[in-house]
Design an enzyme around this catalytic site. Sequence first.
Site, PDB file in Angstrom:
ATOM      1  N   GLY A  31       9.598  -0.307   4.897  1.00  0.00           N
ATOM      2  CA  GLY A  31       9.621   0.786   3.921  1.00  0.00           C
ATOM      3  C   GLY A  31       8.350   1.612   3.895  1.00  0.00           C
ATOM      4  O   GLY A  31       8.168   2.453   3.020  1.00  0.00           O
TER       5      GLY A  31
ATOM      6  N   PRO B  96       9.602  -4.508   0.109  1.00  0.00           N
ATOM      7  CA  PRO B  96      10.691  -4.241   1.051  1.00  0.00           C
ATOM      8  C   PRO B  96      10.169  -4.084   2.480  1.00  0.00           C
ATOM      9  O   PRO B  96       9.099  -3.519   2.694  1.00  0.00           O
ATOM     10  CB  PRO B  96      11.283  -2.916   0.554  1.00  0.00           C
ATOM     11  CG  PRO B  96      10.764  -2.709  -0.809  1.00  0.00           C
ATOM     12  CD  PRO B  96       9.497  -3.497  -0.943  1.00  0.00           C
ATOM     13  N   VAL B  97      10.953  -4.610   3.404  1.00  0.00           N
ATOM     14  CA  VAL B  97      10.552  -4.564   4.815  1.00  0.00           C
ATOM     15  C   VAL B  97      10.899  -3.192   5.403  1.00  0.00           C
ATOM     16  O   VAL B  97      11.941  -2.624   5.077  1.00  0.00           O
ATOM     17  CB  VAL B  97      11.302  -5.673   5.594  1.00  0.00           C
ATOM     18  CG1 VAL B  97      10.931  -5.657   7.068  1.00  0.00           C
ATOM     19  CG2 VAL B  97      10.988  -7.018   4.988  1.00  0.00           C
TER      20      VAL B  97
ATOM     21  N   GLY C  19       3.893  -4.277   3.941  1.00  0.00           N
ATOM     22  CA  GLY C  19       4.019  -5.673   3.511  1.00  0.00           C
ATOM     23  C   GLY C  19       3.617  -6.685   4.575  1.00  0.00           C
ATOM     24  O   GLY C  19       2.820  -7.587   4.311  1.00  0.00           O
ATOM     25  N   GLY C  20       4.124  -6.515   5.786  1.00  0.00           N
ATOM     26  CA  GLY C  20       3.822  -7.462   6.858  1.00  0.00           C
ATOM     27  C   GLY C  20       2.333  -7.479   7.179  1.00  0.00           C
ATOM     28  O   GLY C  20       1.739  -8.548   7.402  1.00  0.00           O
ATOM     29  N   SER C  21       1.714  -6.295   7.171  1.00  0.00           N
ATOM     30  CA  SER C  21       0.279  -6.206   7.469  1.00  0.00           C
ATOM     31  C   SER C  21      -0.538  -6.857   6.364  1.00  0.00           C
ATOM     32  O   SER C  21      -1.555  -7.503   6.622  1.00  0.00           O
ATOM     33  CB  SER C  21      -0.145  -4.739   7.595  1.00  0.00           C
ATOM     34  OG  SER C  21       0.586  -4.108   8.596  1.00  0.00           O
TER      35      SER C  21
ATOM     36  N   ASP D  15      -2.369  -1.594  10.540  1.00  0.00           N
ATOM     37  CA  ASP D  15      -2.641  -1.501   9.098  1.00  0.00           C
ATOM     38  C   ASP D  15      -3.356  -2.738   8.551  1.00  0.00           C
ATOM     39  O   ASP D  15      -3.742  -2.754   7.384  1.00  0.00           O
ATOM     40  CB  ASP D  15      -1.328  -1.338   8.315  1.00  0.00           C
ATOM     41  CG  ASP D  15      -0.785   0.085   8.399  1.00  0.00           C
ATOM     42  OD1 ASP D  15      -1.559   0.986   8.771  1.00  0.00           O
ATOM     43  OD2 ASP D  15       0.399   0.272   8.088  1.00  0.00           O
TER      44      ASP D  15
ATOM     45  N   LYS E 203       0.854  -1.213   0.000  1.00  0.00           N
ATOM     46  CA  LYS E 203       0.000   0.000   0.000  1.00  0.00           C
ATOM     47  C   LYS E 203       0.872   1.237   0.000  1.00  0.00           C
ATOM     48  O   LYS E 203       2.050   1.185   0.385  1.00  0.00           O
ATOM     49  CB  LYS E 203      -0.930   0.036   1.206  1.00  0.00           C
ATOM     50  CG  LYS E 203      -0.276  -0.017   2.590  1.00  0.00           C
ATOM     51  CD  LYS E 203       0.202   1.317   3.145  1.00  0.00           C
ATOM     52  CE  LYS E 203       0.812   1.193   4.538  1.00  0.00           C
ATOM     53  NZ  LYS E 203       1.618   2.325   4.994  1.00  0.00           N
TER      54      LYS E 203
END
Length: 313
Positions: free
Chosen positions: A114, A111-112, A118-120, A153, A8
């Site tokens: 950033g 990318p982590v 991504g993780g959410s 998120d 996002k």
Amino acid sequence: MRLLAPAKVNLHLRVGARDSSGYHPLLTWMCTVGLFDTLTIRQDEGAEAAPSFARFTADAIALTCDETSIPCDDTNLACRAARALIEVIGSAPLSPRLSRGLSIHLQKHIPVGGGLGGGSSDAARTLVGLNRLWNLDLPAEQLHAVAAQVGSDVPFFLHGPSAVCRGRGEVVEPARVPRARWAMLVLSGFPVPTRDVYARFDELRLGDVGFGEAQPPWQEWADLSAGPLLSRLRNDLEPAAFALVPQLGRLRDALELSLARVIRMTGSGGTLFTLFDERREAEVAAQFVRTRHMLEAVAVELAPKVVDDLVAS
Ligand code: C5P
């Protein structure tokens, strides 16, 4: 089950002063973008099939990831999501088809750290995937409650692709997808820890003015073309992130100069972005940033169509 988890961007992000819970209230317009992690969820149906009264336990989850720097323990949001869901269904017996092992393999492309969520997104897709795989049929509100518990998120990604989020991010209202459908992301690679950005935000007293109750006219904004829309967008965390990591602020200035365009930061950084009406423009800009600034840059669609094992084409 193969699932795609999109990234996002925070098109617009307003942040208030830290409240009694220790968090900062937000008002943010988020939109998914066409950069995806891939999750492969396997239900181990090995020789030892479980009896019909089997209960699924949290210990039965094995998470692996192609990116060795990413922890595959309880700190991983996908793992936390699976465990939180198991807690909710705790006593419900699962289908006799299922045995005790569940494996989740994560291929990271987002990318982590950033500001791309991504993780959410991985966590949200895990929830929706398991709801389907286990035939749980949990209603949207219940999934939403589990998502909010896993991370701020995560609820957005259950709703996406375009939504206005408030509170810590858990109050989600769907919004129109912007007419400007293309973005160029500059993956700066500068580590910008979220906690430190908020701490700097407090030190600089940036929340003192607040962002009031009034919301921007989101519908109107969504209808704007890229130029006028960009001129209205802001991210209140930028001054804090740029004070913490001055190279990121300098990079933003240099990009604005060389592209002659507004450049915004997503989330607490360090990814920067700008918007375009046409795909070609975004691709040309990304190529320019790669060669001229020697940075990783990609052209991505906003609110991309996601076709995976949950949503067939
Ligand atoms: O959401 P996440 O756990 O990544 O946030 C990391 C830290 O950032 C929190 O522990 C908190 O200190 C700060 N934060 C905040 N207000 C928010 C989101 C995060 O103060 N709305």
